[in-house]
Design an enzyme around this catalytic site. Sequence first.
Site, short mmCIF file in Angstrom:
data_model
loop_
_atom_site.label_atom_id
_atom_site.label_comp_id
_atom_site.label_asym_id
_atom_site.label_seq_id
_atom_site.Cartn_x
_atom_site.Cartn_y
_atom_site.Cartn_z
N SER A 243 0.79 -1.22 0.00
CA SER A 243 0.00 0.00 0.00
C SER A 243 0.83 1.27 0.00
CB SER A 243 -0.95 -0.01 1.19
OG SER A 243 -0.23 -0.11 2.39
N HIS B 270 -5.58 -4.04 -1.72
CA HIS B 270 -5.34 -2.94 -2.68
C HIS B 270 -5.31 -3.47 -4.11
CE1 HIS B 270 -4.64 0.54 -0.04
NE2 HIS B 270 -4.20 -0.35 0.82
N LYS C 243 -12.47 -0.74 0.15
CA LYS C 243 -11.68 0.09 -0.76
C LYS C 243 -12.39 0.14 -2.13
CE LYS C 243 -7.24 -0.76 1.62
NZ LYS C 243 -7.75 -0.37 2.90
#
Lengths: 84, 415
Positions: free
Chosen positions: B190, B218, B249
């Site tokens: 990240s 991610h 996310k």
Amino acid sequence: MADEMRDTVLEYVRNEYVDEDDDETELDYDTPLISGGIVDSFSMVSLKVFLERKYSIQIPDAKATPEAFDSVNKIVALVREYTG
Amino acid sequence: MVYSAMARERFGSEISATREAGLFKDERFIHSAQGAEIEVEFPAGSPTRKVINLCANNYLGLSSHPDVIEAAHEGLDSRGYGMSSVRFICGTQDIHRDLEEKLTAFLGTEDTVLFPSCMDANAGVFEAILGEEDVIIADRLVHASIIDGIRLSRAHQDSYKHSDMKHLEQKLELHQDKRFRLIVTDGVFSMDGDLAKLDEIVELAERHDAMIMLDDSHATGFIGRTGRGVHEHFGVVGRIDIVTTTLGKAMGGASGGCVSGRRELVELCRQRARPYLFSNAMPPVIVAAANTVVDLISRTTERRDKLERNARYWRAGLTEIGLDLRPGESPIVPVMLYNAKLAQDFSRDLFDEGIYAVGFFFPVVPKGQARIRTQLSAAHEKEHLDLGLAAFRKVGEKHGVLGLGKKEIIARFGD
């Protein structure tokens, strides 16, 4: 003997924790390893295994503290307690 | 025990020390829905202003997508607001089961169990499946939640230098005496935005009899040709034993996470993982919306394709301006400034130019590696990115960092 051990441990720490292209991290016998952020507390276990195999000793878990592993000199002192 | 004056002073001095060290984290209040443009009150008490958001994990731009909002409304109307229960007592609805089945199909695994967050999934998974006869070998840059989860397990712990396959192999050889070896890595890291070398990791795992756990938080929804994740990118779907990921996310951005993978391992998480056993079920409104998110991204790759184009355009633009970037191919594009104060000043100046992108410095990243982490979204249009590039150029010129590399920036500003 102590000098040889110091160099062996220093060499191990360099190989284990310092990247090959890292020309900035300075490492000597008294460099703080764990509190200085060079050795993460996770990989202390492989350092312990390395010492035990190399010197045919058993370091009790209670003795393998971040403080006792915080410099090459401290590690050597710890190992010598068990190698006699 | 009373909260004594001494206690107040003691805790207060810890907060002051954090502030003095420049490590105090302020919240910025947002008066709008999450999106490419947001209304921000900063500093606190100031009138709000509209800025372009370049630091959300809203990779697919689904946080405020009309179909997702509609699905959330429908979920609220048909299944209610809260479950008032953990999953195994009376907290599992049909839509929880649907979402787990859809995630299993999307991730290409055997089974999935939902958690309140991926932080919880990572906190629970290791203790649930491994014991003291086993070893966990983690990349040194894995997410903090993995480190916490590893600490909670009884397995031996070890790590390898970031993405260093030679070092990983040495560790696999060192631990051949253990019952199980579990290699642990993030899919996309990240802070730097780089991808794990998952094809090589799979090859090493198969050669040295190890399992793999991948945190694809991610990546899920947009990395890989159809957005399945880093395992799709490297063509190793089905060869990863555990995938943990988040719905917080790209996948709508609300909350929730999961452990997905080998049937027995997922079942052990249902039986033993403490954040699953002792924390409430995900609320119906989020589960209903997440079901729609998986449907949306399974139907078309339009949004991940747009994100990929945006990331490429942004990276090329910043490079042309002369900023120092971490190389990579993900929508995380870190602009390296190395010095913590420079990163903070740069971020503040960007905000004055209408760009919201925050500085990251120690302890979030190592000392001397301060940066502005920019994150792209499919919600960004070319106009947003062009305004962003103009702002980066102006602020970069002001600080005199354009065209400078690491050594020159550190020489001028210190690390």
